[in-house]
Design a protein around this motif. Structure first.
Motif, PDB file in Angstrom:
ATOM      1  N   TYR A 119      44.327  43.139  28.926  1.00  0.00           N
ATOM      2  CA  TYR A 119      43.181  42.289  29.159  1.00  0.00           C
ATOM      3  C   TYR A 119      42.764  42.307  28.274  1.00  0.00           C
ATOM      4  N   THR A 174      41.890  51.180  42.495  1.00  0.00           N
ATOM      5  CA  THR A 174      41.911  49.059  42.745  1.00  0.00           C
ATOM      6  C   THR A 174      41.607  48.995  41.281  1.00  0.00           C
ATOM      7  N   ASP A 175      40.689  48.867  40.621  1.00  0.00           N
ATOM      8  CA  ASP A 175      40.138  47.749  39.532  1.00  0.00           C
ATOM      9  C   ASP A 175      40.282  49.077  38.367  1.00  0.00           C
ATOM     10  N   MET A 176      41.096  48.385  37.100  1.00  0.00           N
ATOM     11  CA  MET A 176      40.397  48.916  36.098  1.00  0.00           C
ATOM     12  C   MET A 176      39.962  48.989  35.269  1.00  0.00           C
ATOM     13  N   ILE A 190      40.546  33.995  35.785  1.00  0.00           N
ATOM     14  CA  ILE A 190      41.400  34.810  35.328  1.00  0.00           C
ATOM     15  C   ILE A 190      41.738  34.000  34.014  1.00  0.00           C
ATOM     16  N   ALA A 228      40.347  42.123  35.009  1.00  0.00           N
ATOM     17  CA  ALA A 228      41.231  42.590  33.707  1.00  0.00           C
ATOM     18  C   ALA A 228      40.772  41.384  33.004  1.00  0.00           C
ATOM     19  N   LEU A 252      47.338  47.490  28.497  1.00  0.00           N
ATOM     20  CA  LEU A 252      47.752  45.860  29.098  1.00  0.00           C
ATOM     21  C   LEU A 252      47.580  45.308  29.084  1.00  0.00           C
ATOM     22  N   GLY A 293      39.076  40.280  45.433  1.00  0.00           N
ATOM     23  CA  GLY A 293      39.876  39.830  43.783  1.00  0.00           C
ATOM     24  C   GLY A 293      39.549  41.076  43.071  1.00  0.00           C
ATOM     25  N   GLY A 294      39.455  41.788  43.096  1.00  0.00           N
ATOM     26  CA  GLY A 294      38.274  43.215  41.917  1.00  0.00           C
ATOM     27  C   GLY A 294      40.070  43.104  41.183  1.00  0.00           C
ATOM     28  N   CYS A 295      40.958  43.977  41.782  1.00  0.00           N
ATOM     29  CA  CYS A 295      42.053  44.193  41.058  1.00  0.00           C
ATOM     30  C   CYS A 295      42.746  43.172  39.697  1.00  0.00           C
ATOM     31  N   ASN A 296      42.738  42.020  40.070  1.00  0.00           N
ATOM     32  CA  ASN A 296      42.870  40.726  39.033  1.00  0.00           C
ATOM     33  C   ASN A 296      42.279  40.308  38.316  1.00  0.00           C
ATOM     34  N   LEU A 297      40.684  40.347  38.921  1.00  0.00           N
ATOM     35  CA  LEU A 297      39.487  40.208  38.287  1.00  0.00           C
ATOM     36  C   LEU A 297      39.086  40.853  36.833  1.00  0.00           C
TER      37      LEU A 297
END
Lengths: 306, 277
Positions: free
Chosen positions: B181, B165-167, B92, B139, B179, B133-137
């Motif tokens: 990121y 789910t994942d950007m 992160i 980014a 965003l 963990g993808g939706c945070n990672l």
């Protein structure tokens, strides 16, 4: 939370579970095919618990079996499934598709931040990511917060305080000191963020014995401990046993078929056994011993996974 | 070693998305990416930092790749295993260079759906496992290597994901700058039909496998197919890459990601093919 006194905390699995109320928020220790608190899961089902709110990182048969038994209202994990190998979680999937459970799918970092907020005594923590993801739509309780120093907009996630954490460890003492092998997954965070922590251990040993192996979760965080050999079966609890891929495969097939097949699994492996002693007899000493033979050679180890 | 199969070529192509000295992570339930990381570490990226998904073991030498991502075999030989929070904190704050991501659906911006197909407000039509963990990672990790082993199904590469789910590079909420990121987003996408890059944040076919045509690829791609002006065929694996792969994945776990017909695709190996390392 709130440190536990230093006293003998040994209980039976049934006693540890009896205190759990319908509707409780339950944190599940372990992850995927490792160290899932399966003895507790089976007992929750036998005692007919209802409307549970499950919280965890990446899970498999623990969540699926509880959903199959109709014990669950809300699922808040980052993943529920049997990986590439055995595929989607059949009962979880059916319940999610029919709207029989609330799908509050989350993300590892988010859950971690929510537990840390509780540990720190804070109402929320900010997380990076999540913005622009539809995961936000599953969580009306999240908000946005603007950093007072940089002006950056971040997602604010509320503190998460499970009513009870269910953990399984290879080793523990009667006071609740627990030794785990890595990966610890979220067990340590669950232990300090949950209102009550109960654990099963494969072996109850002396305090010196746990200390020699290394205390991962200290007694002052643990309210009750029960000795249950193979308490994580059919998942692994190294160094004592690998996961039982055959059994998981049997479960997944029954759960995919649903109906009588799934009811048959529950009847045989959960309702049909009074306790974990009968469960181990049912699985059979030979099979359980086989799962411990991974240490003999790489070929033996590989053989378990063919 | 006169022939090799599609699954082997696919894993080698994933391995080549890893640059030397990178810190790299794979999600759980991703055998192809997992094997690819070990191939890279044994060939062209010996100084990479390999972090096993779900075990968080750093630079292990597993005796084999098991069918589950958190078996103890995956930390064999690792001098150190991170704790869960240790890995996610590093990812992160931006200390992880690359992560492998896949999805039941992937769109042309590299957004991925691992949550479910169909409307999510009335219950999913098909509920997938979830994103880990993808939706945070997604980014914050510097580069993403995407993959799909089901491109030919026509359902995997879509015009728009039913659920993001994942950007990727851009979605209805904005782009990565909007965003805030810090990661660069998808850099490569490997499928069983070809390899895409993301110039301008949009997928473009740069390489195809020699046994598929651009027309075949276009027919099963849901978003408008952009093709590189100098479209090439993918570079075959070297002997070193093939032997590393076969040594690491002796149980053939990677093969579970492919439809049976794809596994019948076999290619002749030129032993004079040099080492990529």
């Amino acid at each position: 939370m709130g440190f536990q006194p230093q006293r003998d905390k040994t209980v039976s699995v049934a006693m540890a579970v009896a205190d759990i109320a319908d509707g409780a928020m339950i944190a599940l220790g372990g992850g995927l095919s490792a160290r899932l608190p399966m003895a507790f899961v089976r007992e929750l089902i036998r005692q007919g618990k209802q409307d549970l709110h499950l919280v965890g990182s990446a899970h498999s048969i623990d969540v699926d079996l509880l959903v199959a038994a109709g014990a669950v209202r809300r699922c808040e994990e980052s993943y529920v499934g049997f990986e590439q190998d055995l595929g989607l979680a059949p009962a979880y999937r059916r319940a999610a598709e029919s709207g029989n459970i609330e799908v509050a799918e989350s993300c590892c970092v988010t859950i971690l931040a929510q537990l840390r907020a509780t540990e720190l005594g804070l109402p929320f923590l900010p997380v990076r990511g999540v913005r622009g993801s539809d995961i936000l739509r599953l969580h009306p309780e999240y908000a946005e917060v603007t950093c007072p120093f940089t002006g950056e907009v971040l997602v604010a996630v509320p503190a998460l305080k499970p009513d009870v954490a269910l953990l399984h460890a290879p080793l523990g003492d009667r006071y609740g000191n627990l030794h785990l092998e890595q990966p610890y997954v979220l067990d340590e965070r669950f232990a300090s963020a949950s209102a009550r922590v109960v654990a099963t251990v494969d072996k109850l040993v002396s305090t010196e014995g746990v200390a020699a192996a290394g205390v991962t979760i200290p007694a002052h965080l643990v309210a009750a401990v029960a000795e249950v050999p193979f308490g994580a079966h059919p998942t692994s609890c190294y160094p004592d046993y690998a996961y039982d891929r055959q059994h998981l495969s049997t479960y997944v097939k029954a759960a995919q078929a649903g109906g009588e097949d799934l009811a048959g699994y529950l009847k045989t492996f959960v309702y049909g056994v009074a306790d974990e002693i009968e469960y181990r007899e049912l699985i059979g000493g030979d099979r359980l011993a086989e799962l411990g033979r991974w240490t003999q050679s790489t070929e033996d180890w590989k053989g378990l996974f063919r | 070693m006169t022939q090799f199969s599609l699954d082997e070529w696919f894993v080698v192509l994933l391995a080549r998305t890893i640059r030397p000295a990178e810190t790299v992570f794979h999600g759980f339930g991703s055998p192809c990416a997992q094997v690819a990381m070990h191939v890279a570490r044994r060939t062209h990226a010996r100084d990479m930092t390999l972090i096993e998904g779900a075990m968080y073991a750093v630079n292990p030498d597993p005796p084999f790749i098991p069918p589950t991502s958190n078996d103890a075999s995956l930390k064999r030989g690792a001098p150190y295993s991170m704790r869960f929070e240790e890995f996610f904190d590093a990812a992160i704050r931006g200390d992880v260079d690359r992560m492998f991501l896949s999805g039941g659906q992937i769109d042309g911006h590299g957004n991925t759906n691992v949550t479910g197909m169909g409307p999510s407000d009335t219950g999913f039509k098909v509920k997938l496992g979830g994103g880990g963990g993808g939706c945070n990672l997604a980014a914050t990790i510097r580069h993403l290597s995407l993959w799909s082993s089901r491109h030919r199904s026509g359902r995997a590469l879509v015009e728009a994901c039913d659920f993001i789910t994942d950007m990727g590079h851009r979605n209805p909420a904005g782009d990565r700058v909007d965003l805030g990121y810090t990661g660069g987003g998808p850099q490569w996408m490997v499928t069983e039909l070809g390899v895409f890059s993301f110039p301008g944040g949009q997928a473009r076919l740069d390489f195809r496998f020699p046994d598929v045509s651009v027309e075949e690829i276009r027919a099963v791609t849901g978003f408008e197919l952009r093709v590189a002006g100098d479209l090439r065929t993918v570079v075959p694996p070297s002997s070193a890459e093939l032997s590393a792969l076969r040594a690491v994945d002796s149980l053939g776990i990677r093969r579970g990601e492919f439809a049976a017909a794809e596994l019948d695709r076999v290619f002749d190996h030129d032993p004079a093919m040099g080492c990529a390392c």
